[in-house]
Design a protein around this motif. Structure first.
Motif, PDB file in Angstrom:
ATOM      1  N   SER A  53       0.694  -1.337  -0.112  1.00 34.55           N
ATOM      2  CA  SER A  53       0.012  -0.140  -0.078  1.00 34.55           C
ATOM      3  C   SER A  53       0.832   1.257  -0.103  1.00 34.55           C
ATOM      4  O   SER A  53       0.457   2.237  -0.450  1.00 34.55           O
ATOM      5  CB  SER A  53      -1.073   0.005   1.304  1.00 34.55           C
ATOM      6  N   THR A  77      -4.390   3.029   5.441  1.00 33.44           N
ATOM      7  CA  THR A  77      -4.375   2.464   3.844  1.00 33.44           C
ATOM      8  C   THR A  77      -4.887   0.821   3.864  1.00 33.44           C
ATOM      9  O   THR A  77      -4.698   0.423   2.813  1.00 33.44           O
ATOM     10  CB  THR A  77      -3.020   2.647   3.328  1.00 33.44           C
ATOM     11  N   PHE A 116      -5.698  -0.245  -1.291  1.00 28.11           N
ATOM     12  CA  PHE A 116      -4.712   0.567  -1.801  1.00 28.11           C
ATOM     13  C   PHE A 116      -3.877  -0.286  -2.661  1.00 28.11           C
ATOM     14  O   PHE A 116      -3.249   0.164  -3.873  1.00 28.11           O
ATOM     15  CB  PHE A 116      -3.899   1.154  -0.527  1.00 28.11           C
ATOM     16  N   VAL A 141      -7.353   4.913  -3.426  1.00 30.53           N
ATOM     17  CA  VAL A 141      -6.092   5.850  -3.322  1.00 30.53           C
ATOM     18  C   VAL A 141      -6.462   7.225  -3.858  1.00 30.53           C
ATOM     19  O   VAL A 141      -6.395   8.348  -3.019  1.00 30.53           O
ATOM     20  CB  VAL A 141      -5.201   5.338  -4.159  1.00 30.53           C
TER      21      VAL A 141
END
Length: 214
Positions: A13, A75, A180, A201
């Motif tokens: 990520s 994330t 992500f 993202v």
């Protein structure tokens, strides 16, 4: 300069979100915190998001705040309740779940949404976060995360794109990539399915910048 803490549970990520910040919010000062045991422990522990897991998230967030972070973005999509608890404790700064902004954008669209993940727990934790009445089709890109871990990014992207094409056949009008680490497969998914593809993202950077300015 605004310091933003990016807290990761998967090493994959790190690059996608930093690339998005460099492109869409280069003025932000980024700090990256990675604990890749979080996802591993969740996957094999059998305890779910228990008290110990919540405490780990609180400690990571407090460390970020202590270093001067004025916003926090997590994330990994499988830890929603832990992140919500962090947001309650640190209500004075924006604290975002990775999928929060993408869900907001997806809710503005029409038709059935295909949600693809490569990490199975995400497909359990994420759907309840969508507004009631959202039509979802869930798909696990089996083997894609293993391929990414092995460095085979082409196979990773191809497996995700195949699920996107299958979701189109199941009546989906758009696709969302739940993690992500999957953002790199966006173009492949669009080519395979012919559908618009949302990524966590890009949505997250837009939302965090907007909330930080407010």
């Amino acid at each position: 300069m605004t310091r933003i803490a990016l807290i990761h549970a998967l090493s994959h990520s790190v690059a996608p979100i930093n690339e998005a910040f460099a492109r869409d919010w280069p003025g932000a000062q980024r700090m990256n915190l990675l604990d890749d045991s979080l996802s591993a422990d969740l996957a094999r522990g059998g305890k779910g998001l228990d008290e110990a897991m919540h405490e780990r998230f609180q400690r990571l967030a407090q460390y970020a705040v202590d270093t001067g972070a004025r916003g926090i973005l997590f994330t990994c999509s499988a830890f929603g309740p832990c992140i919500e608890a962090v947001a309650r404790r640190h209500a004075g700064i924006p604290v975002l779940k990775p999928n929060e902004a993408m869900i907001d954008e997806a809710a503005q669209g029409q038709g059935r949404l295909g949600l693809i993940a490569t990490f199975a727990p995400t497909l359990a934790s994420m759907p309840p976060e969508f507004p009631q009445g959202t039509l979802l089709e869930l798909a696990l890109a089996e083997g894609a995360l293993d391929a990414l871990n092995a460095g085979d990014v082409q196979r990773h992207d191809a497996l995700i794109a195949a699920r996107a094409a299958a979701l189109r056949e199941r009546g989906c009008t758009r696709v969302a990539l739940a993690q992500f680490s999957m953002a790199r497969a966006r173009a492949a998914c669009e080519a395979a399915s012919g559908l618009p593809v949302l990524t966590t993202v890009d949505s997250a950077v837009r939302a965090l910048r907007r909330r930080s300015a407010a």
